[in-house]
Design a protein around this motif. Structure first.
Motif, short mmCIF file in Angstrom:
data_model
loop_
_atom_site.label_atom_id
_atom_site.label_comp_id
_atom_site.label_asym_id
_atom_site.label_seq_id
_atom_site.Cartn_x
_atom_site.Cartn_y
_atom_site.Cartn_z
N ILE A 163 0.83 -1.21 0.00
CA ILE A 163 0.00 0.00 0.00
C ILE A 163 0.86 1.26 0.00
O ILE A 163 0.66 2.17 -0.81
N LEU A 164 1.83 1.31 0.90
CA LEU A 164 2.66 2.52 1.01
C LEU A 164 3.42 2.84 -0.27
O LEU A 164 3.36 3.96 -0.76
N PRO A 165 4.13 1.85 -0.87
CA PRO A 165 4.82 2.16 -2.14
C PRO A 165 3.87 2.62 -3.24
O PRO A 165 4.18 3.52 -4.01
N THR A 166 2.68 1.99 -3.29
CA THR A 166 1.70 2.36 -4.31
C THR A 166 1.20 3.78 -4.10
O THR A 166 1.11 4.57 -5.05
N VAL A 167 0.88 4.12 -2.86
CA VAL A 167 0.41 5.47 -2.53
C VAL A 167 1.51 6.49 -2.85
O VAL A 167 1.23 7.57 -3.38
N ILE A 168 2.75 6.13 -2.53
CA ILE A 168 3.87 7.04 -2.78
C ILE A 168 4.03 7.29 -4.28
O ILE A 168 4.23 8.42 -4.71
N VAL A 169 3.95 6.20 -5.08
CA VAL A 169 4.09 6.35 -6.53
C VAL A 169 3.02 7.26 -7.10
O VAL A 169 3.30 8.18 -7.88
N VAL A 170 1.76 7.04 -6.69
CA VAL A 170 0.65 7.85 -7.19
C VAL A 170 0.80 9.30 -6.71
O VAL A 170 0.58 10.25 -7.47
N ALA A 171 1.19 9.48 -5.44
CA ALA A 171 1.36 10.82 -4.89
C ALA A 171 2.48 11.57 -5.62
O ALA A 171 2.35 12.76 -5.92
N VAL A 172 3.56 10.87 -5.89
CA VAL A 172 4.69 11.48 -6.62
C VAL A 172 4.25 11.89 -8.02
O VAL A 172 4.62 12.97 -8.52
N LEU A 173 3.47 11.03 -8.67
CA LEU A 173 2.96 11.36 -10.01
C LEU A 173 2.13 12.64 -9.97
O LEU A 173 2.28 13.52 -10.81
N PHE A 174 1.25 12.74 -8.96
CA PHE A 174 0.42 13.93 -8.82
C PHE A 174 1.30 15.17 -8.58
O PHE A 174 1.13 16.20 -9.23
#
Length: 202
Positions: free
Chosen positions: A33-44
């Protein structure tokens, strides 16, 4: 007939509970969950605050051939998923036919799993290599022996090591028919992630 089905489902539930399948999924999901959230957040963040990612992805599209990018992706998906698929999914957003390219990625990811499965079968035929990898992958192999297709389904759907699950399936000579069937769930993962990442880049 319904009672028989219910009792069978209950027995399966008890089996997966006692063998730790649910806790395994939960731990895997929590760690992903954390890596996925980080990837999406970084993209945003990068897209809106640093540089327009669409322009950066367009640069990649214009300077690297589709065949090269697909080749790199297939190699990654066949060998333990070394590069996050999310990067490639983002790349498809700026292609001429995003949904077609996303579908190709999903197919290549599935194909990568198939390649890993047959690699696992080939490894068994080489005693020295099999002994070395069996020691390193003993946990995955034991889990595959306990849970079989459900472990493949989890690897296909969730951000867990799909290629490793496929490799382990090949090493224990898991049923090809069931492997191919459960592996198809990989397409659903790309559809879901495609929607999320496309929304982040829109």
């Amino acid at each position: 007939m319904s009672k028989v089905k219910k009792s069978r489902v209950k027995l399966l539930h008890q089996y997966y509970k006692y063998t730790g399948f649910y806790s395994f999924i939960w731990q895997g999901v929590k760690s992903a969950i954390l890596p996925t959230v980080i990837v999406v957040a970084v993209l945003f963040y990068v897209n809106y605050k640093v540089i327009n990612l669409n322009e950066g992805l367009l640069y990649i599209t214009q300077n690297f051939s589709d065949l090269f990018i697909f080749g790199v992706f297939l190699a990654s998906e066949s060998v333990l998923g070394l590069i996050p698929p999310d990067i490639f999914i983002a790349w498809t957003k700026n292609t001429e036919s995003p949904l077609l390219y996303l579908s190709i990625l999903a197919f290549l990811s599935y194909l990568g799993g198939v390649i890993a499965y047959f690699m696992g079968m080939a490894i068994v035929a080489i005693p020295s290599v099999n002994k070395h990898l069996y020691g390193k992958m003993s946990k995955h192999i034991i889990n595959m022996q306990k849970w079989g297709g459900f472990l493949i389904a989890v690897g296909a759907l969730l951000p867990l090591p799909f290629a490793i699950a496929c490799l382990a399936a090949g090493m224990i000579n898991y049923s090809r028919k069931h492997f191919f069937l459960f592996g198809l769930l990989r397409f659903f993962r790309f559809a879901i992630y495609g929607f999320v990442i496309y929304s982040a880049l829109s």
